[in-house]
Design an enzyme around this catalytic site. Structure first.
Site, PDB file in Angstrom:
ATOM      1  N   ASP A   1     -29.967   9.702  -3.876  1.00 11.91           N
ATOM      2  CA  ASP A   1     -30.451   8.368  -3.484  1.00 11.91           C
ATOM      3  C   ASP A   1     -31.889   8.129  -3.925  1.00 11.91           C
ATOM      4  OD1 ASP A   1     -28.014   7.843  -2.026  1.00 11.91           O
ATOM      5  OD2 ASP A   1     -28.793   9.129  -0.440  1.00 11.91           O
TER       6      ASP A   1
ATOM      7  N   LYS B   1     -31.916   6.740  -9.167  1.00  8.90           N
ATOM      8  CA  LYS B   1     -31.562   7.077 -10.554  1.00  8.90           C
ATOM      9  C   LYS B   1     -30.881   5.917 -11.269  1.00  8.90           C
ATOM     10  CE  LYS B   1     -29.129  10.655  -9.288  1.00  8.90           C
ATOM     11  NZ  LYS B   1     -29.414  10.538  -7.862  1.00  8.90           N
ATOM     12  N   GLY B   2     -30.104   5.119 -10.526  1.00  6.31           N
ATOM     13  CA  GLY B   2     -29.369   4.021 -11.146  1.00  6.31           C
ATOM     14  C   GLY B   2     -30.274   3.059 -11.881  1.00  6.31           C
TER      15      GLY B   2
ATOM     16  N   ALA C   1     -20.902   8.699  -4.518  1.00  5.15           N
ATOM     17  CA  ALA C   1     -22.289   8.328  -4.835  1.00  5.15           C
ATOM     18  C   ALA C   1     -22.296   6.930  -5.417  1.00  5.15           C
ATOM     19  CB  ALA C   1     -22.882   9.320  -5.834  1.00  5.15           C
ATOM     20  N   GLY C   2     -23.411   6.250  -5.271  1.00  3.12           N
ATOM     21  CA  GLY C   2     -23.518   4.906  -5.830  1.00  3.12           C
ATOM     22  C   GLY C   2     -24.847   4.708  -6.524  1.00  3.12           C
ATOM     23  N   HIS C   3     -24.827   3.955  -7.626  1.00  2.00           N
ATOM     24  CA  HIS C   3     -26.045   3.574  -8.322  1.00  2.00           C
ATOM     25  C   HIS C   3     -26.185   2.062  -8.246  1.00  2.00           C
ATOM     26  CE1 HIS C   3     -26.174   7.437 -11.006  1.00  2.00           C
ATOM     27  NE2 HIS C   3     -26.664   7.621  -9.795  1.00  2.00           N
TER      28      HIS C   3
ATOM     29  N   GLN D   1     -25.961  12.166  -7.014  1.00  2.00           N
ATOM     30  CA  GLN D   1     -26.603  12.978  -5.983  1.00  2.00           C
ATOM     31  C   GLN D   1     -27.937  13.559  -6.465  1.00  2.00           C
ATOM     32  OE1 GLN D   1     -23.017  14.003  -6.455  1.00  2.00           O
ATOM     33  NE2 GLN D   1     -22.316  12.631  -4.872  1.00  2.00           N
TER      34      GLN D   1
ATOM     35  N   THR E   1     -22.925  18.713  -1.865  1.00  3.32           N
ATOM     36  CA  THR E   1     -21.727  18.148  -2.489  1.00  3.32           C
ATOM     37  C   THR E   1     -20.940  19.283  -3.145  1.00  3.32           C
ATOM     38  OG1 THR E   1     -20.945  16.286  -3.810  1.00  3.32           O
ATOM     39  CG2 THR E   1     -22.771  17.567  -4.730  1.00  3.32           C
TER      40      THR E   1
ATOM     41  N   THR F   1     -21.571   4.124   1.060  1.00  5.05           N
ATOM     42  CA  THR F   1     -21.038   4.193   2.424  1.00  5.05           C
ATOM     43  C   THR F   1     -21.707   3.245   3.392  1.00  5.05           C
ATOM     44  OG1 THR F   1     -22.624   5.920   3.038  1.00  5.05           O
ATOM     45  CG2 THR F   1     -20.528   6.645   2.088  1.00  5.05           C
ATOM     46  N   GLY F   2     -22.920   2.785   3.066  1.00  6.24           N
ATOM     47  CA  GLY F   2     -23.676   1.962   3.998  1.00  6.24           C
ATOM     48  C   GLY F   2     -24.340   2.767   5.098  1.00  6.24           C
TER      49      GLY F   2
END
Length: 434
Positions: free
Chosen positions: A23, A26-27, A49-51, A234, A249, A311-312
């Site tokens: 978090d 990186k995105g 994971a989310g970007h 991650q 992870t 995930t929020g």
């Protein structure tokens, strides 16, 4: 003259890694650096994971599997063999891009060797967590069970979705064993073969023109002097080996994972760039030496919008831990650091940096591998003067307040790697090249 970022040498193959617990932002950096390269490849993780990318038009895009470089025309984006793919999530992501007019047909490739997440992986992930005395904070997306099947050699790969006979045999074999486990251990009714088989055979048809030998594609691109950006999910301290195990992870999040997860040799990598926040966050359970008290954490969480893109979930927040970042620099071979969310610290009277740990009278300047030690250490802080809130966003390094520059210089010295970029906002243009 157009702004150039520090990734403009030809035939430059660069790995981007997180230097904390993920978090880090990186995105955004991957999105910016994607302008300078020809191909972008994701090398590990899954849709746990989310970007998040905010464009100059202030449109927000959240990616879970497809590299965020897909927003740039002409760039080829790949999902490497080290990624585990949930076809349902991938299809949704592709459809979302199509809806906003982004054509990916000839620009997106999936490794035929990437493993596939199936319905039983997701349910098993959630059921296992309910049985644990000590929760690990899984997202419940089925990532860990999918990687487990990969390791015990019963996994289903993207290439299998293209072969009805192979898919049928593997799925029957898996369900024969897994349904017994679901029924006897978890009192779950298990899964129906025919419905899963039909669904995943259909995914094979949908993704058939994306699935290919991506390692061959990438190595041919290197021969042609193309530039490649290797994108991780991650962060270093969620790595299956070097992270705060078991609160990690299920894949290799460090730079070494880029080679394993893509089939590109280490000798073909030119640079490793580490991304770190100006403070520290983590999601889920596990040790966190510099964590804020609950009241201050709430303030900083809201100020920094620290909620998971996937995930929020609210992120835990704390002061910058340079013991961690220094370790990440060593493990990954980081030569450049990008510092994110410096603006979240604006307006604080004083700021702390963790420079060491204390435990039972002993001082640690290196990151301890004993989890019990890490869970009970006392951080040793260096306190520095804060800086006021800016009337307008700083655009060049000299526009930063002297105290902010002093903070960055101290961070750079402690981490042992130079800072090449600093982010002072969520938009692309809120990025300062040092």
């Amino acid at each position: 003259m157009a702004k150039r970022y520090p990734l403009n040498a030809k035939n430059m193959n660069t790995i981007i890694v997180g230097a904390q617990w993920g978090d880090e932002g990186k995105g955004k950096i991957i999105d910016i650096l994607s302008k300078e390269v020809d191909l972008i490849v994701r090398f590990q993780g899954g849709n746990n994971a989310g970007h998040t990318v905010v464009t100059q038009e202030f449109k927000e895009y959240i990616f879970h599997l497809i590299p965020s470089g897909i927003l740039h025309k002409g760039k080829i984006c790949c999902i490497g063999n080290g990624v585990v793919v949930d076809p349902k999530v991938l299809l949704q992501e592709i459809n979302d891009l199509k809806r906003v007019g982004i054509n990916i047909s000839n620009r997106f490739k999936i490794s035929s060797l990437a493993h596939v997440i199936l319905p039983y992986h997701r349910i098993l992930d959630q059921l296992r967590e309910t049985k644990r005395k000590h929760k690990i904070g899984t997202t419940g997306r089925g990532i860990g069970p999918c990687y487990a099947d990969k390791i015990i050699r019963c996994g289903i790969r993207m290439i299998d979705l293209l072969n009805p006979r192979v898919l049928r045999e593997k799925l029957l074999d898996n369900l024969k064993e897994k349904n017994e486990i679901f029924k006897k251990v978890y009192q779950h009714s298990g899964f129906d073969f025919s419905s899963i088989y039909k669904e995943y055979l259909n995914y094979g048809k949908i993704f058939s023109h994306y699935i290919c030998n991506t390692s061959l594609l990438l190595n041919k691109a290197i021969e042609l002097k193309k530039d490649i950006l290797f994108e991780g999910a991650q962060g270093t301290f969620l790595d299956i080996d070097f992270g705060t195990y078991p609160f990690v992870t299920s894949s290799s999040t460090t730079a070494g994972g880029a080679c394993i997860g893509t089939g590109v040799s280490p000798v073909k990598i030119n640079k490793v760039v580490g991304v770190a926040k100006a403070y520290t966050t983590r999601v889920g359970e596990g040790p966190f030496p510099t964590e804020f008290c609950a009241e201050f954490a709430k303030v900083m969480r809201e100020k920094g919008n620290e909620f998971g893109a996937t995930t929020g979930r609210p992120r835990r927040c704390g002061w910058l831990d340079c013991v961690m970042v220094k370790e990440a620099v060593m493990l990954n071979g980081i030569s450049e650091l990008v510092i994110m969310k410096l603006d979240v610290l604006d307006g604080l009277k004083s700021i702390k940096i963790c420079v060491a740990y204390k435990y039972k009278g002993k001082k640690f300047k290196e990151f301890p591998q004993d989890l019990e030690v890490l869970q009970n250490v006392e951080p040793v802080y260096k306190e520095m003067a804060g800086w006021p809130i800016y009337a307008s966003k700083p655009r060049v390094y000299q526009d930063l307040h002297p105290n902010a520059r002093a903070y960055l210089n101290r961070m750079q010295d402690l981490a042992g790697a130079k800072i090449s970029m600093v982010s002072v906002g969520s938009a692309r243009q809120d990025t300062i090249v040092v």
